[in-house]
Design a protein around this motif. Structure first.
Motif, PDB file in Angstrom:
ATOM      1  N   LEU A 109       0.834  -1.206   0.000  1.00  0.00           N
ATOM      2  CA  LEU A 109       0.000   0.000   0.000  1.00  0.00           C
ATOM      3  C   LEU A 109       0.867   1.254   0.000  1.00  0.00           C
ATOM      4  O   LEU A 109       0.558   2.232  -0.698  1.00  0.00           O
ATOM      5  N   LYS A 110       1.971   1.253   0.752  1.00  0.00           N
ATOM      6  CA  LYS A 110       2.859   2.412   0.796  1.00  0.00           C
ATOM      7  C   LYS A 110       3.475   2.664  -0.575  1.00  0.00           C
ATOM      8  O   LYS A 110       3.605   3.814  -1.002  1.00  0.00           O
ATOM      9  N   ILE A 111       3.857   1.607  -1.263  1.00  0.00           N
ATOM     10  CA  ILE A 111       4.403   1.768  -2.615  1.00  0.00           C
ATOM     11  C   ILE A 111       3.329   2.328  -3.536  1.00  0.00           C
ATOM     12  O   ILE A 111       3.589   3.217  -4.353  1.00  0.00           O
ATOM     13  N   PHE A 112       2.107   1.814  -3.396  1.00  0.00           N
ATOM     14  CA  PHE A 112       0.983   2.275  -4.222  1.00  0.00           C
ATOM     15  C   PHE A 112       0.714   3.760  -4.001  1.00  0.00           C
ATOM     16  O   PHE A 112       0.284   4.471  -4.917  1.00  0.00           O
ATOM     17  N   LEU A 113       0.973   4.242  -2.786  1.00  0.00           N
ATOM     18  CA  LEU A 113       0.737   5.640  -2.441  1.00  0.00           C
ATOM     19  C   LEU A 113       1.979   6.516  -2.636  1.00  0.00           C
ATOM     20  O   LEU A 113       2.033   7.641  -2.147  1.00  0.00           O
ATOM     21  N   ASP A 114       2.987   5.978  -3.343  1.00  0.00           N
ATOM     22  CA  ASP A 114       4.204   6.717  -3.706  1.00  0.00           C
ATOM     23  C   ASP A 114       5.071   7.081  -2.507  1.00  0.00           C
ATOM     24  O   ASP A 114       5.746   8.129  -2.521  1.00  0.00           O
ATOM     25  N   ALA A 115       5.078   6.257  -1.471  1.00  0.00           N
ATOM     26  CA  ALA A 115       5.992   6.494  -0.359  1.00  0.00           C
ATOM     27  C   ALA A 115       7.426   6.193  -0.811  1.00  0.00           C
ATOM     28  O   ALA A 115       7.643   5.502  -1.810  1.00  0.00           O
ATOM     29  N   VAL A 116       8.395   6.723  -0.086  1.00  0.00           N
ATOM     30  CA  VAL A 116       9.792   6.408  -0.389  1.00  0.00           C
ATOM     31  C   VAL A 116       9.989   4.902  -0.216  1.00  0.00           C
ATOM     32  O   VAL A 116       9.583   4.337   0.802  1.00  0.00           O
ATOM     33  N   PRO A 117      10.570   4.222  -1.206  1.00  0.00           N
ATOM     34  CA  PRO A 117      10.735   2.758  -1.119  1.00  0.00           C
ATOM     35  C   PRO A 117      11.489   2.330   0.135  1.00  0.00           C
ATOM     36  O   PRO A 117      12.367   3.055   0.620  1.00  0.00           O
TER      37      PRO A 117
ATOM     38  N   VAL B 132      27.876  20.720  -6.342  1.00  0.00           N
ATOM     39  CA  VAL B 132      26.444  20.804  -6.041  1.00  0.00           C
ATOM     40  C   VAL B 132      26.218  21.927  -5.034  1.00  0.00           C
ATOM     41  O   VAL B 132      26.745  21.904  -3.923  1.00  0.00           O
ATOM     42  N   LYS B 133      25.441  22.922  -5.434  1.00  0.00           N
ATOM     43  CA  LYS B 133      25.201  24.088  -4.583  1.00  0.00           C
ATOM     44  C   LYS B 133      23.995  23.874  -3.668  1.00  0.00           C
ATOM     45  O   LYS B 133      24.045  24.165  -2.469  1.00  0.00           O
ATOM     46  N   SER B 134      22.893  23.370  -4.230  1.00  0.00           N
ATOM     47  CA  SER B 134      21.688  23.141  -3.429  1.00  0.00           C
ATOM     48  C   SER B 134      20.806  22.107  -4.125  1.00  0.00           C
ATOM     49  O   SER B 134      20.864  21.943  -5.346  1.00  0.00           O
ATOM     50  N   ILE B 135      20.001  21.418  -3.328  1.00  0.00           N
ATOM     51  CA  ILE B 135      19.011  20.471  -3.841  1.00  0.00           C
ATOM     52  C   ILE B 135      17.638  21.098  -3.633  1.00  0.00           C
ATOM     53  O   ILE B 135      17.193  21.284  -2.497  1.00  0.00           O
ATOM     54  N   ASN B 136      16.970  21.457  -4.713  1.00  0.00           N
ATOM     55  CA  ASN B 136      15.650  22.072  -4.608  1.00  0.00           C
ATOM     56  C   ASN B 136      14.531  21.045  -4.497  1.00  0.00           C
ATOM     57  O   ASN B 136      13.483  21.313  -3.912  1.00  0.00           O
ATOM     58  N   GLN B 137      14.747  19.874  -5.104  1.00  0.00           N
ATOM     59  CA  GLN B 137      13.737  18.812  -5.056  1.00  0.00           C
ATOM     60  C   GLN B 137      14.419  17.457  -5.186  1.00  0.00           C
ATOM     61  O   GLN B 137      15.306  17.272  -6.014  1.00  0.00           O
ATOM     62  N   LEU B 138      13.997  16.523  -4.350  1.00  0.00           N
ATOM     63  CA  LEU B 138      14.438  15.129  -4.468  1.00  0.00           C
ATOM     64  C   LEU B 138      13.215  14.252  -4.217  1.00  0.00           C
ATOM     65  O   LEU B 138      12.773  14.101  -3.082  1.00  0.00           O
ATOM     66  N   SER B 139      12.648  13.718  -5.278  1.00  0.00           N
ATOM     67  CA  SER B 139      11.461  12.859  -5.176  1.00  0.00           C
ATOM     68  C   SER B 139      11.862  11.427  -5.539  1.00  0.00           C
ATOM     69  O   SER B 139      12.457  11.199  -6.596  1.00  0.00           O
ATOM     70  N   ILE B 140      11.532  10.491  -4.659  1.00  0.00           N
ATOM     71  CA  ILE B 140      11.880   9.086  -4.873  1.00  0.00           C
ATOM     72  C   ILE B 140      10.623   8.244  -4.716  1.00  0.00           C
ATOM     73  O   ILE B 140       9.894   8.390  -3.732  1.00  0.00           O
ATOM     74  N   TRP B 141      10.381   7.354  -5.669  1.00  0.00           N
ATOM     75  CA  TRP B 141       9.215   6.486  -5.601  1.00  0.00           C
ATOM     76  C   TRP B 141       9.462   5.244  -6.442  1.00  0.00           C
ATOM     77  O   TRP B 141      10.469   5.133  -7.142  1.00  0.00           O
ATOM     78  N   SER B 142       8.526   4.302  -6.361  1.00  0.00           N
ATOM     79  CA  SER B 142       8.607   3.082  -7.169  1.00  0.00           C
ATOM     80  C   SER B 142       7.237   2.802  -7.772  1.00  0.00           C
ATOM     81  O   SER B 142       6.211   2.982  -7.117  1.00  0.00           O
TER      82      SER B 142
ATOM     83  N   ASP C 213       6.392  -0.293  -9.032  1.00  0.00           N
ATOM     84  CA  ASP C 213       5.991  -1.684  -8.808  1.00  0.00           C
ATOM     85  C   ASP C 213       6.713  -2.359  -7.652  1.00  0.00           C
ATOM     86  O   ASP C 213       6.544  -3.558  -7.424  1.00  0.00           O
ATOM     87  N   GLY C 214       7.538  -1.617  -6.904  1.00  0.00           N
ATOM     88  CA  GLY C 214       8.279  -2.228  -5.801  1.00  0.00           C
ATOM     89  C   GLY C 214       9.580  -2.874  -6.230  1.00  0.00           C
ATOM     90  O   GLY C 214      10.320  -3.390  -5.385  1.00  0.00           O
ATOM     91  N   LEU C 215       9.881  -2.846  -7.524  1.00  0.00           N
ATOM     92  CA  LEU C 215      11.105  -3.450  -8.036  1.00  0.00           C
ATOM     93  C   LEU C 215      12.104  -2.388  -8.497  1.00  0.00           C
ATOM     94  O   LEU C 215      13.270  -2.427  -8.138  1.00  0.00           O
ATOM     95  N   GLU C 216      11.632  -1.450  -9.316  1.00  0.00           N
ATOM     96  CA  GLU C 216      12.498  -0.401  -9.838  1.00  0.00           C
ATOM     97  C   GLU C 216      12.179   0.926  -9.144  1.00  0.00           C
ATOM     98  O   GLU C 216      11.024   1.340  -9.092  1.00  0.00           O
ATOM     99  N   ASN C 217      13.237   1.562  -8.625  1.00  0.00           N
ATOM    100  CA  ASN C 217      13.069   2.840  -7.941  1.00  0.00           C
ATOM    101  C   ASN C 217      13.367   3.993  -8.901  1.00  0.00           C
ATOM    102  O   ASN C 217      14.300   3.922  -9.710  1.00  0.00           O
ATOM    103  N   ASN C 218      12.568   5.048  -8.804  1.00  0.00           N
ATOM    104  CA  ASN C 218      12.711   6.218  -9.662  1.00  0.00           C
ATOM    105  C   ASN C 218      13.036   7.446  -8.816  1.00  0.00           C
ATOM    106  O   ASN C 218      12.676   7.509  -7.638  1.00  0.00           O
ATOM    107  N   ALA C 219      13.690   8.410  -9.455  1.00  0.00           N
ATOM    108  CA  ALA C 219      14.017   9.639  -8.734  1.00  0.00           C
ATOM    109  C   ALA C 219      14.001  10.833  -9.683  1.00  0.00           C
ATOM    110  O   ALA C 219      14.375  10.715 -10.856  1.00  0.00           O
TER     111      ALA C 219
ATOM    112  N   ASN D  13      16.124   4.626 -12.378  1.00  0.00           N
ATOM    113  CA  ASN D  13      15.459   5.511 -13.335  1.00  0.00           C
ATOM    114  C   ASN D  13      15.527   6.931 -12.781  1.00  0.00           C
ATOM    115  O   ASN D  13      14.810   7.286 -11.851  1.00  0.00           O
ATOM    116  N   ILE D  14      16.423   7.740 -13.365  1.00  0.00           N
ATOM    117  CA  ILE D  14      16.771   9.034 -12.761  1.00  0.00           C
ATOM    118  C   ILE D  14      16.540  10.172 -13.757  1.00  0.00           C
ATOM    119  O   ILE D  14      16.971  10.087 -14.910  1.00  0.00           O
ATOM    120  N   THR D  15      15.851  11.199 -13.295  1.00  0.00           N
ATOM    121  CA  THR D  15      15.670  12.419 -14.071  1.00  0.00           C
ATOM    122  C   THR D  15      16.320  13.566 -13.308  1.00  0.00           C
ATOM    123  O   THR D  15      16.002  13.791 -12.135  1.00  0.00           O
TER     124      THR D  15
END
Length: 296
Positions: free
Chosen positions: A192-200, A218-228, A230-236, A266-268
């Motif tokens: 359920l946490k993965i389904f709700l886009d919680a940090v893996p 690296v001067k500053s991090i304005n956004q860092l979003s991490i999710w999965s 399907d529970g197998l591959e993590n994206n950021a 999977n990184i953007t």
């Protein structure tokens, strides 16, 4: 074997056994076996639904689902987990009553039926146990439930050939049902946490952000979003500012390397390319501070 083929095979095995169990229950005159055949038929429907959703999850992204269909696998896992927990809860409620009113059973017929049941569930478990998806993990737990249940029934049938301890039936059912709930609830919550886009699980976003900030340039991090998905591959997705834009590609590669080491593949990366450099930014802040001071 692919996930969808494994789950479809598990579905046909479970459906076949539900039919066999229904016929055997009529032959043995056992209402308990007939009731369990209805339970297994419901399980088969749940597995069929999971197989259908697993098939959909393998589709490529399109104009309707630009992020792909992998979430359908999680949906199948959630539905199967809910059915598994509901079934276990109903078994607990039913067998609490049977503790006070145990009923005789046809031990010889149940013994042979149990042997067939264990064979089918072990085969189905072997089919999905090597799978990595959340859906296959939940289905593997389902077959573990059935296997343990029927092993308990076999042992009980052997004991009842020599005794009349019919209370063993509800006792064993309660033990197994509580065991399955203890496994199913955490897996349901994890899915359920993965389904709700919680940090893996296993990733610490705060630590990861600090690791990225410690990288050179690296001067500053304005956004860092991490999710999965399907529970197998993590994206950021990383949005950041750099000290020196001329070294952007070098810095991007360092960020990708850092994230991959942490299990994100999977990184953007988006870099703020505002023309204001560090010194201009500093002077701007000083000017703002001077204006505020003058106002006071």
């Amino acid at each position: 074997m692919s996930s969808k083929r494994a789950i479809w095979l598990a579905f046909f095995l479970n459906l076949s056994y539900a039919i066999i169990e229904f016929i055997a229950g009529g032959v043995f005159g056992s209402s308990a076996v007939l009731a369990d055949s209805v339970h297994d038929l419901g399980d088969a429907i749940a597995i069929g639904l999971s197989a259908f959703l697993e098939t959909i999850s393998n589709r490529e992204e399109d104009s309707h689902y630009t992020l792909g269909y992998k979430r359908f696998s999680l949906l199948g896992a959630l539905i199967t987990a809910v059915i598994l927990m509901t079934g276990s809860a109903l078994v607990i409620l039913e067998n609490i009553r049977k503790l006070f009113h145990p009923q005789p059973i046809n031990d010889e017929g149940i013994l042979w039926l149990g042997i067939i049941a264990v064979s089918i569930n072990v085969l189905a478990s072997l089919v999905v146990r090597k799978g990595k998806t959340k859906n296959e993990s939940i289905l593997s737990l389902h077959f573990l439930e059935d296997t343990l249940g029927w092993i308990a029934v076999i042992l009980m049938a052997i004991i009842l050939r020599f005794t009349d301890w019919y209370i063993l039936d509800p006792l064993l059912s309660l033990v197994i049902s509580f065991f399955i709930l203890s496994k199913a609830i955490p897996r349901f919550w994890s899915t359920l946490k993965i389904f709700l886009d919680a940090v893996p699980e296993g990733l610490n976003s705060e630590k990861l952000e600090q690791d990225l900030l410690s990288l050179e340039n690296v001067k500053s991090i304005n956004q860092l979003s991490i999710w999965s998905m399907d529970g197998l591959e993590n994206n950021a997705i990383v949005h950041l500012c750099l000290e020196d834009l001329t070294r952007m590609e070098e810095c991007k590669e360092a960020i990708r390397s850092q994230l991959r080491q942490s299990g994100v593949h999977n990184i953007t990366i988006e870099v703020d390319t505002s023309p204001m450099n560090h010194n201009q930014h500093k002077r701007c802040l000083e000017d703002i501070g001077g204006i505020k001071g003058h106002e006071h």
